[in-house]
Design a protein around this motif. Sequence first.
Motif, PDB file in Angstrom:
ATOM      1  N   ILE A   1       0.848  -1.201   0.000  1.00 59.62           N
ATOM      2  CA  ILE A   1       0.000   0.000   0.000  1.00 59.62           C
ATOM      3  C   ILE A   1       0.880   1.246   0.000  1.00 59.62           C
ATOM      4  N   GLY A   2       1.872   1.245  -0.900  1.00 52.21           N
ATOM      5  CA  GLY A   2       2.774   2.379  -1.019  1.00 52.21           C
ATOM      6  C   GLY A   2       2.308   3.369  -2.069  1.00 52.21           C
ATOM      7  N   GLY A   3       3.190   4.300  -2.404  1.00 45.17           N
ATOM      8  CA  GLY A   3       2.877   5.326  -3.392  1.00 45.17           C
ATOM      9  C   GLY A   3       2.283   6.567  -2.765  1.00 45.17           C
ATOM     10  N   LEU A   4       2.375   7.681  -3.509  1.00 43.95           N
ATOM     11  CA  LEU A   4       1.912   8.949  -2.970  1.00 43.95           C
ATOM     12  C   LEU A   4       0.399   9.051  -2.869  1.00 43.95           C
ATOM     13  N   LEU A   5      -0.329   8.334  -3.726  1.00 43.54           N
ATOM     14  CA  LEU A   5      -1.788   8.421  -3.683  1.00 43.54           C
ATOM     15  C   LEU A   5      -2.310   8.066  -2.299  1.00 43.54           C
ATOM     16  N   TYR A   6      -1.774   6.986  -1.711  1.00 42.73           N
ATOM     17  CA  TYR A   6      -2.256   6.548  -0.405  1.00 42.73           C
ATOM     18  C   TYR A   6      -1.461   7.185   0.741  1.00 42.73           C
ATOM     19  N   ASP A   7      -0.354   7.829   0.435  1.00 42.51           N
ATOM     20  CA  ASP A   7       0.451   8.476   1.473  1.00 42.51           C
ATOM     21  C   ASP A   7      -0.012   9.926   1.631  1.00 42.51           C
ATOM     22  N   LEU A   8       0.523  10.815   0.830  1.00 42.63           N
ATOM     23  CA  LEU A   8       0.114  12.214   0.911  1.00 42.63           C
ATOM     24  C   LEU A   8      -1.323  12.400   0.447  1.00 42.63           C
ATOM     25  N   GLY A   9      -1.764  11.546  -0.477  1.00 44.77           N
ATOM     26  CA  GLY A   9      -3.146  11.633  -0.939  1.00 44.77           C
ATOM     27  C   GLY A   9      -4.149  11.445   0.181  1.00 44.77           C
ATOM     28  N   SER A  10      -3.804  10.607   1.177  1.00 39.84           N
ATOM     29  CA  SER A  10      -4.700  10.424   2.319  1.00 39.84           C
ATOM     30  C   SER A  10      -4.952  11.741   3.038  1.00 39.84           C
ATOM     31  N   HIS A  11      -3.928  12.603   3.084  1.00 38.56           N
ATOM     32  CA  HIS A  11      -4.068  13.888   3.763  1.00 38.56           C
ATOM     33  C   HIS A  11      -4.917  14.868   2.955  1.00 38.56           C
ATOM     34  N   VAL A  12      -4.545  15.072   1.686  1.00 35.49           N
ATOM     35  CA  VAL A  12      -5.229  16.113   0.915  1.00 35.49           C
ATOM     36  C   VAL A  12      -6.686  15.750   0.656  1.00 35.49           C
ATOM     37  N   VAL A  13      -6.980  14.464   0.466  1.00 29.08           N
ATOM     38  CA  VAL A  13      -8.377  14.048   0.270  1.00 29.08           C
ATOM     39  C   VAL A  13      -9.166  14.232   1.556  1.00 29.08           C
ATOM     40  N   ASP A  14      -8.605  13.811   2.688  1.00 26.43           N
ATOM     41  CA  ASP A  14      -9.297  13.982   3.967  1.00 26.43           C
ATOM     42  C   ASP A  14      -9.613  15.451   4.215  1.00 26.43           C
ATOM     43  N   GLN A  15      -8.646  16.325   3.975  1.00 29.35           N
ATOM     44  CA  GLN A  15      -8.877  17.754   4.193  1.00 29.35           C
ATOM     45  C   GLN A  15     -10.000  18.271   3.296  1.00 29.35           C
ATOM     46  N   ALA A  16     -10.004  17.862   2.033  1.00 27.76           N
ATOM     47  CA  ALA A  16     -11.033  18.329   1.098  1.00 27.76           C
ATOM     48  C   ALA A  16     -12.421  17.883   1.549  1.00 27.76           C
ATOM     49  N   LEU A  17     -12.537  16.642   2.010  1.00 28.51           N
ATOM     50  CA  LEU A  17     -13.840  16.137   2.439  1.00 28.51           C
ATOM     51  C   LEU A  17     -14.306  16.826   3.715  1.00 28.51           C
ATOM     52  N   VAL A  18     -13.385  17.096   4.637  1.00 28.79           N
ATOM     53  CA  VAL A  18     -13.750  17.803   5.863  1.00 28.79           C
ATOM     54  C   VAL A  18     -14.250  19.213   5.542  1.00 28.79           C
ATOM     55  N   LEU A  19     -13.576  19.878   4.605  1.00 25.03           N
ATOM     56  CA  LEU A  19     -13.929  21.256   4.277  1.00 25.03           C
ATOM     57  C   LEU A  19     -15.211  21.367   3.469  1.00 25.03           C
ATOM     58  N   PHE A  20     -15.391  20.477   2.484  1.00 26.74           N
ATOM     59  CA  PHE A  20     -16.423  20.702   1.483  1.00 26.74           C
ATOM     60  C   PHE A  20     -17.406  19.547   1.312  1.00 26.74           C
ATOM     61  N   GLY A  21     -17.308  18.533   2.143  1.00 26.32           N
ATOM     62  CA  GLY A  21     -18.328  17.507   2.160  1.00 26.32           C
ATOM     63  C   GLY A  21     -18.100  16.377   1.182  1.00 26.32           C
ATOM     64  N   PRO A  22     -19.091  15.482   1.058  1.00 26.75           N
ATOM     65  CA  PRO A  22     -18.930  14.238   0.303  1.00 26.75           C
ATOM     66  C   PRO A  22     -18.586  14.468  -1.168  1.00 26.75           C
ATOM     67  N   ALA A  23     -17.874  13.484  -1.714  1.00 27.79           N
ATOM     68  CA  ALA A  23     -17.524  13.500  -3.136  1.00 27.79           C
ATOM     69  C   ALA A  23     -18.593  12.769  -3.940  1.00 27.79           C
ATOM     70  N   THR A  24     -18.909  13.298  -5.114  1.00 27.35           N
ATOM     71  CA  THR A  24     -19.842  12.627  -6.016  1.00 27.35           C
ATOM     72  C   THR A  24     -19.157  12.098  -7.272  1.00 27.35           C
ATOM     73  N   ALA A  25     -17.996  12.658  -7.622  1.00 31.43           N
ATOM     74  CA  ALA A  25     -17.262  12.198  -8.802  1.00 31.43           C
ATOM     75  C   ALA A  25     -15.772  12.426  -8.593  1.00 31.43           C
ATOM     76  N   VAL A  26     -14.962  11.534  -9.173  1.00 30.63           N
ATOM     77  CA  VAL A  26     -13.507  11.596  -9.016  1.00 30.63           C
ATOM     78  C   VAL A  26     -12.837  11.341 -10.362  1.00 30.63           C
ATOM     79  N   TYR A  27     -11.878  12.201 -10.686  1.00 30.16           N
ATOM     80  CA  TYR A  27     -11.027  12.011 -11.867  1.00 30.16           C
ATOM     81  C   TYR A  27      -9.584  12.128 -11.405  1.00 30.16           C
ATOM     82  N   ALA A  28      -8.707  11.292 -11.955  1.00 29.59           N
ATOM     83  CA  ALA A  28      -7.306  11.337 -11.517  1.00 29.59           C
ATOM     84  C   ALA A  28      -6.345  11.032 -12.654  1.00 29.59           C
ATOM     85  N   GLU A  29      -5.148  11.575 -12.516  1.00 30.39           N
ATOM     86  CA  GLU A  29      -4.013  11.253 -13.389  1.00 30.39           C
ATOM     87  C   GLU A  29      -2.864  10.848 -12.481  1.00 30.39           C
ATOM     88  N   SER A  30      -2.240   9.719 -12.753  1.00 22.33           N
ATOM     89  CA  SER A  30      -1.193   9.212 -11.870  1.00 22.33           C
ATOM     90  C   SER A  30      -0.045   8.684 -12.698  1.00 22.33           C
TER      91      SER A  30
END
Length: 368
Positions: free
Chosen positions: A190-219
Motif C-alpha cells: 500500500i505504497g505510493g503517494l496516492l495513499y500516502d500524501l493523498g490520504s491527507h489532501v483528500v481527507d482535508q477536502a472532504l472535511v472542508l467541502f463535504g462528500p464526493a460525487t465524482a472523481v477524476y485522476a491522473e497518476s
Amino acid sequence: MTGTPLGTSGASGTPGSPLRVGLVGYGLAGSVFHAPLIAATEGLVLDTVVTSNPERQQQARAEFPDVRLAAGPDELFERAGELDLIVVASPNKTHVPLATAALEAGLPVVVDKPVAGTAAEARELAALAEERGLLLSVFQNRRWDNDFLTLRKLLAEGELSDVWRFESRFERWRPKPKGGWRESGDPAEIGGLLYDLGSHVVDQALVLFGPATAVYAESDIRRPGAETDDDTFIAITHAGGVRSHLYVSATTAQLGPRFRVLGSAAGYVKYGLDPQEAALREGHRPGPGWGVEPESLWGRVGSGESPVTGGGRPEPTLPGDYPAYYAAVAKALLEGAPNPVTALEAAAALDVLEAARRSAREKVTVTL
C-alpha cells in the motif's frame, strides 16, 4: 463512538492515573509524530514501544528512559490488561491485522493513516470497534495544520463567500527514489503517494467541502527506478458543487502554493508547509510558541490581483496544533467526548482514493 467513557483510570486502576499507551512501530511515524505527541499529552503516558530494530530500541530508550520495549506486537497483546490504548504506527500493510488484534484484545486503537488499503476493510474495522464498544481513531494530523485551521476560520466567517474551487498541493522535490516500503511497487505494501500524501489532501477536502460525487485522476511514475506513483493529480466534485483539485508529487522542481482557494467574493493563497513536522524531526517538543510561523509566511486574502505582486491583505496564520489530536483521544477515552477522526470518515476518503486509482488506470471519471 461518543458519550460513554471507555475508562476513567489508568492500567494501574488508580483513578486519575494516566492511560498507558503501547506504540507499535518506531520508524518515521512512531518516533517523529506519535511518541512525542503522546508524551506531551496530559492523561497519557508512553508505556511500551514495539520495534525489533536494535537501533530504534536504543533511540526509544534514549528519548523516553522509562519506556518498556517489546520486540513484537504479540508481547503487547499478551499483557493487554496492563494497557489502555494501542497506537499502530507500523507499515501500512500491518494496519488492519494489528488494529483487529488490538480490538479483539479489548483495547482502544489509534491507527496511522491510511487505516486500511480499502474502504471495505476500514468499515469492517469500524464495525468491530462498534461491536466491542471500543474507540477506533485514525491519525489524520493534518486536520491540525496551521493553514488548514486558518482556512476553516476564513470559511466559517464567510470571508471568501461561496467557494468554487479548492486547490491543495503537497509537493516535494525528490528526484531520486529513497526506496523502502513507501515506494515499493508491491500492491500489498500500500505504497505510493496516492495513499500516502493523498490520504491527507483528500481527507482535508472532504472535511472542508463535504462528500464526493465524482472523481477524476491522473497518476504517473516519473522517476527512473521508481516503482509506484510519484506524481498524481486528483479532481473531486463535491455534492455541494465545490471542485477540489489536489496534487501530490515527489517530482516538483518548483513548488506551487499549498492552498489556493477561490470563492465568489475573494480568494486565499498560502505558500509553505506547516512547521510542526520539521520541528518534531529536529527534536523540538510541544510547548509555548508551538506551531507558530513567521509573519513573512502568512497567506493573503483578496481578489483581482496575484498575491505575489502584493494583491490582497495578509491573513495571520493560526498556530498549528498536532497536540490537539491526542488531547481529543484522551478526552474521548476518559470522558466519552467525540472521536476526533472516525474510521468511517477514513473510509469515505478511501472511497475517493480507490476511485482515483481506478480513474487513472482506466482513464475515466468515476461516479460515487
